[in-house]
Design a protein around this motif. Structure first.
Motif, PDB file in Angstrom:
ATOM      1  N   LYS A  13      10.261   6.145   4.350  1.00 25.89           N
ATOM      2  CA  LYS A  13       9.902   7.576   4.385  1.00 25.89           C
ATOM      3  C   LYS A  13       9.488   8.071   3.006  1.00 25.89           C
ATOM      4  CE  LYS A  13      12.671   8.780   8.314  1.00 25.89           C
ATOM      5  NZ  LYS A  13      14.069   8.740   8.666  1.00 25.89           N
ATOM      6  N   GLY A  14       8.373   8.774   2.967  1.00 31.97           N
ATOM      7  CA  GLY A  14       7.894   9.341   1.690  1.00 31.97           C
ATOM      8  C   GLY A  14       7.045   8.381   0.890  1.00 31.97           C
ATOM      9  N   GLU A  15       6.992   7.123   1.277  1.00 31.00           N
ATOM     10  CA  GLU A  15       6.235   6.129   0.482  1.00 31.00           C
ATOM     11  C   GLU A  15       4.828   5.936   1.038  1.00 31.00           C
ATOM     12  OE1 GLU A  15       8.358   2.376   0.298  1.00 31.00           O
ATOM     13  OE2 GLU A  15      10.265   3.449   0.232  1.00 31.00           O
ATOM     14  N   ILE A  16       3.946   5.441   0.148  1.00 33.83           N
ATOM     15  CA  ILE A  16       2.614   5.013   0.607  1.00 33.83           C
ATOM     16  C   ILE A  16       2.732   3.545   0.992  1.00 33.83           C
ATOM     17  CG2 ILE A  16       0.204   4.645  -0.077  1.00 33.83           C
ATOM     18  CD1 ILE A  16       0.617   7.524  -0.404  1.00 33.83           C
ATOM     19  N   ILE A  17       2.297   3.225   2.179  1.00 35.20           N
ATOM     20  CA  ILE A  17       2.390   1.828   2.644  1.00 35.20           C
ATOM     21  C   ILE A  17       1.061   1.386   3.249  1.00 35.20           C
ATOM     22  CG2 ILE A  17       4.876   1.895   3.139  1.00 35.20           C
ATOM     23  CD1 ILE A  17       3.928   2.067   6.180  1.00 35.20           C
ATOM     24  N   LYS A  18       0.990   0.058   3.521  1.00 43.90           N
ATOM     25  CA  LYS A  18      -0.198  -0.479   4.202  1.00 43.90           C
ATOM     26  C   LYS A  18       0.236  -1.107   5.516  1.00 43.90           C
ATOM     27  CE  LYS A  18      -2.408  -4.476   3.052  1.00 43.90           C
ATOM     28  NZ  LYS A  18      -3.116  -5.333   2.084  1.00 43.90           N
ATOM     29  N   VAL A  19      -0.482  -0.793   6.609  1.00 46.00           N
ATOM     30  CA  VAL A  19      -0.212  -1.442   7.900  1.00 46.00           C
ATOM     31  C   VAL A  19      -1.512  -2.039   8.439  1.00 46.00           C
ATOM     32  CG1 VAL A  19       1.735   0.043   8.557  1.00 46.00           C
ATOM     33  CG2 VAL A  19      -0.567   0.694   9.233  1.00 46.00           C
ATOM     34  N   CYS A  20      -1.363  -3.062   9.268  1.00 46.85           N
ATOM     35  CA  CYS A  20      -2.523  -3.672   9.925  1.00 46.85           C
ATOM     36  C   CYS A  20      -2.220  -3.783  11.411  1.00 46.85           C
ATOM     37  CB  CYS A  20      -2.776  -5.088   9.414  1.00 46.85           C
ATOM     38  SG  CYS A  20      -3.082  -5.171   7.663  1.00 46.85           S
ATOM     39  N   GLY A  21      -3.239  -3.594  12.233  1.00 45.02           N
ATOM     40  CA  GLY A  21      -2.996  -3.746  13.662  1.00 45.02           C
ATOM     41  C   GLY A  21      -4.194  -3.350  14.493  1.00 45.02           C
ATOM     42  N   PHE A  22      -3.914  -3.081  15.762  1.00 43.58           N
ATOM     43  CA  PHE A  22      -4.951  -2.774  16.753  1.00 43.58           C
ATOM     44  C   PHE A  22      -4.850  -1.309  17.157  1.00 43.58           C
ATOM     45  CE2 PHE A  22      -4.063  -7.194  16.881  1.00 43.58           C
ATOM     46  CZ  PHE A  22      -5.257  -7.812  17.222  1.00 43.58           C
ATOM     47  N   VAL A  23      -6.009  -0.690  17.324  1.00 44.06           N
ATOM     48  CA  VAL A  23      -6.021   0.678  17.842  1.00 44.06           C
ATOM     49  C   VAL A  23      -5.678   0.620  19.320  1.00 44.06           C
ATOM     50  CG1 VAL A  23      -7.480   2.675  18.360  1.00 44.06           C
ATOM     51  CG2 VAL A  23      -7.800   1.401  16.207  1.00 44.06           C
ATOM     52  N   ASN A  24      -4.689   1.420  19.721  1.00 45.14           N
ATOM     53  CA  ASN A  24      -4.389   1.491  21.149  1.00 45.14           C
ATOM     54  C   ASN A  24      -4.981   2.779  21.702  1.00 45.14           C
ATOM     55  OD1 ASN A  24      -3.368   0.733  23.622  1.00 45.14           O
ATOM     56  ND2 ASN A  24      -1.406   1.746  23.260  1.00 45.14           N
ATOM     57  N   ILE A  25      -4.244   3.866  21.525  1.00 47.32           N
ATOM     58  CA  ILE A  25      -4.717   5.129  22.090  1.00 47.32           C
ATOM     59  C   ILE A  25      -5.240   6.023  20.975  1.00 47.32           C
ATOM     60  CG2 ILE A  25      -3.989   7.201  23.354  1.00 47.32           C
ATOM     61  CD1 ILE A  25      -1.712   5.464  24.524  1.00 47.32           C
ATOM     62  N   VAL A  60      -9.661  -3.549  15.124  1.00 47.29           N
ATOM     63  CA  VAL A  60      -8.608  -4.076  14.247  1.00 47.29           C
ATOM     64  C   VAL A  60      -8.748  -3.379  12.899  1.00 47.29           C
ATOM     65  CG1 VAL A  60      -7.557  -6.155  13.295  1.00 47.29           C
ATOM     66  CG2 VAL A  60      -8.869  -6.295  15.422  1.00 47.29           C
ATOM     67  N   ILE A  61      -7.682  -2.737  12.460  1.00 50.95           N
ATOM     68  CA  ILE A  61      -7.807  -1.910  11.258  1.00 50.95           C
ATOM     69  C   ILE A  61      -6.689  -2.180  10.253  1.00 50.95           C
ATOM     70  CG2 ILE A  61      -9.046  -0.008  12.379  1.00 50.95           C
ATOM     71  CD1 ILE A  61      -6.394   1.485  12.661  1.00 50.95           C
ATOM     72  N   GLU A  62      -7.007  -1.827   9.008  1.00 50.32           N
ATOM     73  CA  GLU A  62      -5.999  -1.854   7.947  1.00 50.32           C
ATOM     74  C   GLU A  62      -5.948  -0.432   7.391  1.00 50.32           C
ATOM     75  OE1 GLU A  62      -6.087  -5.164   5.002  1.00 50.32           O
ATOM     76  OE2 GLU A  62      -6.281  -3.513   3.569  1.00 50.32           O
ATOM     77  N   VAL A  63      -4.764   0.130   7.371  1.00 47.73           N
ATOM     78  CA  VAL A  63      -4.632   1.538   6.990  1.00 47.73           C
ATOM     79  C   VAL A  63      -3.607   1.657   5.868  1.00 47.73           C
ATOM     80  CG1 VAL A  63      -3.848   3.803   7.808  1.00 47.73           C
ATOM     81  CG2 VAL A  63      -5.124   2.324   9.352  1.00 47.73           C
ATOM     82  N   THR A  64      -3.930   2.468   4.863  1.00 47.40           N
ATOM     83  CA  THR A  64      -2.869   2.861   3.937  1.00 47.40           C
ATOM     84  C   THR A  64      -2.586   4.340   4.197  1.00 47.40           C
ATOM     85  OG1 THR A  64      -4.387   3.475   2.177  1.00 47.40           O
ATOM     86  CG2 THR A  64      -3.540   1.229   2.119  1.00 47.40           C
ATOM     87  N   GLY A  65      -1.347   4.721   4.006  1.00 47.77           N
ATOM     88  CA  GLY A  65      -1.009   6.114   4.259  1.00 47.77           C
ATOM     89  C   GLY A  65       0.423   6.395   3.874  1.00 47.77           C
ATOM     90  N   LYS A  66       0.771   7.696   3.972  1.00 41.17           N
ATOM     91  CA  LYS A  66       2.112   8.115   3.576  1.00 41.17           C
ATOM     92  C   LYS A  66       2.994   8.248   4.822  1.00 41.17           C
ATOM     93  CE  LYS A  66       4.386  11.481   0.677  1.00 41.17           C
ATOM     94  NZ  LYS A  66       4.253  12.710  -0.073  1.00 41.17           N
ATOM     95  N   VAL A  67       4.199   7.723   4.720  1.00 39.84           N
ATOM     96  CA  VAL A  67       5.134   7.825   5.847  1.00 39.84           C
ATOM     97  C   VAL A  67       5.792   9.193   5.785  1.00 39.84           C
ATOM     98  CG1 VAL A  67       7.149   6.808   6.978  1.00 39.84           C
ATOM     99  CG2 VAL A  67       5.591   5.343   5.642  1.00 39.84           C
TER     100      VAL A  67
END
Ligand code: AMO
Length: 444
Positions: A13-25, A60-67
């Protein structure tokens, strides 16, 4: 930046992180766009603006963002990451998916069976479909644990054989360098040959049956989970098969409870003592309960299996019932006849929630008797030469059993068709693609 897997996002929580995965909805509210991103560990909501609006399901995407924490009234208790969302900073599309031919975003994938299988590489991605195979993996693990606890050694055996394992016409012939060979109908002959070597073995193997009809419980290629034991009698075998069956189901109940409740599956009823009946006793009970007289039939019909399972549930609170003493002539050549009444054999099936998930027997261990049994079935002992060596050179009393992996999976999850419980099911009409399609492609 290192990738964070979805289920660990709430720890950041509060951190910037990177996730990878598939777009669902994708939920597009104009300025505010939400997507659900899926990776191997779960699903998370990503919130952003127009950067997200061009995304399509399965990109298939790679996203960085804040939790960030979600407002209390927006918390989604159904998912592990429901208390947080990821507010997007950057996005990279790693692979763009083409338009999906049907809607994959609903909780239940609403397509007919042929479509489900025609697009298997895609439909397997749906979380409910994927869950079937998580349960299947647990079935396998539960079986493996139980077989190992009984001191069985795990072995891998061939699937091409010199002889038809189970007899009958349901065998695929292979052109083996100009000679006839066969796809094994079960790992039977090899597991028996390994008894004098290891005494107790277990084998997880593909089995091939040229099933001449299309049913909801037969595949042309299935996975069998087999055990075979030396120095055992019929009572030992019954104890072992029930033990392995119970432990396998308990393991699934313990490790897949979230999936089972997601599928609305009632608790699996596993009694301490599984009820046991001979086939004739079962037929008499069915006659008493339904008035249908199958007491002269040589096997249990599918409706008999369903009825006797109802009886087991009502009278013994059990989803399992063991049926013994099938007619000797109805079982494979290696099955030992009951010395007290040779018309019936020291054989058994285990029924679970209405269908057979296992069968097996005490075997003919005596070399000469086995050769006679082969000849009685109009088979040629020459084709069983290596198998027969195992008996010629010393074999203890032995026996074993085999579970059908897809059958158990189907019954646990109460699926309507066994094909749903096979990753890439093969039947009379399909090997990956429909045979009718393959045929017309070949002609082109
Ligand atoms: P059997 O032929 O009964 O016995 O098979 C054992 C178990 O395997 C599963 N099974 C199948 N599942 C899907 N499609 C099929 N076509 C199919 N055929 C069988 C069932 C069945 O209970 N060698 C013996 C076992 C032994 O005696 O140890 C055998 O193969 O769940």
């Amino acid at each position: 930046m290192q990738r964070t897997i979805v289920k660990e996002i709430p720890e950041h929580k509060g951190e910037i992180i990177k996730v990878c995965g598939f777009v669902n909805i994708k939920r597009d509210h104009g300025k505010l766009v939400f997507i659900d991103l899926i990776d191997r560990s779960g699903v998370v909501q990503i919130v952003g603006g127009e950067k997200l609006s061009s995304l399509k399901p399965q990109d298939v995407i790679e996203v960085t963002g804040k939790v960030q924490e979600r407002p209390v009234n927006m918390v989604n208790k159904k998912i592990l990451t429901g208390s947080v969302e990821l507010s997007i900073e950057t996005i990279e599309i790693l692979s763009k998916a083409e338009e999906i031919p049907f809607d994959m975003t609903q909780e239940i994938l609403n397509v007919e069976l042929p479509t489900l299988l025609d697009f298997r590489a895609l439909t397997l991605r749906h979380s409910k479909v994927k869950s079937i195979f998580k349960v299947q993996a647990a079935v396998m693990q539960g079986f493996r644990n139980a077989a190992q606890a009984l001191d069985c050694v795990e072995l891998f055996v061939p699937t091409i054989s010199a002889s038809a394992t189970e007899g009958g016409a349901e065998v695929f012939k292979v052109d083996y360098y100009g000679h006839n060979a066969y796809m094994v109908q079960s790992p039977q002959l090899y597991k028996q040959m390994l008894v004098p070597v290891f005494e107790r073995v277990f084998v997880i193997s593909h089995a091939y049956r040229a099933e001449p009809s299309v049913t909801t419980r037969h595949l042309s290629e299935s996975v069998q989970m087999d055990c075979e034991f030396g120095f055992v009698n019929f009572d030992d075998l019954l104890d072992y098969l029930e033990l392995v069956g119970k432990e396998t189901l308990k393991y699934v109940g313990k490790t897949c409870s979230d999936i089972l409740s997601d599928f609305n599956i009632p608790e699996i009823k596993i009694p301490e003592n599984v009820p046991r009946l001979t086939m004739r006793e079962a037929q008499r009970i069915i006659l008493e309960r339904t008035g249908i007289d199958h007491t002269k039939e040589k096997d249990l019909e599918p409706e008999d299996e369903r009825e006797i399972c109802k009886w087991a549930l009502e009278t013994h609170n059990s989803d399992l019932v063991t049926i013994t003493h099938y007619p000797t002539k109805k079982r494979a050549f290696y099955t030992l006849a009951d010395p007290k009444d040779p018309e019936f054999s020291l054989s058994y099936d285990l029924l679970f929630r209405g269908i057979e998930i296992l069968s097996g027997s005490q075997r003919i261990s005596n070399y000469k008797d086995l050769v006679s049994a082969i000849k009685e079935r109009d088979l040629d002992p020459k084709n069983f030469e290596m198998y027969l060596q195992a008996f010629k050179y010393g074999m203890p009393l032995e026996g074993g059993f085999s579970f059908g992996l897809e059958r158990i999976t189907m019954q646990i999850l109460q699926l309507k068709n066994i094909r749903e419980a096979s990753l890439f099911p093969r039947d009379m009409e399909r090997v990956d693609q429909r045979l009718s399609v393959l045929k017309s492609n070949n002609k082109k």
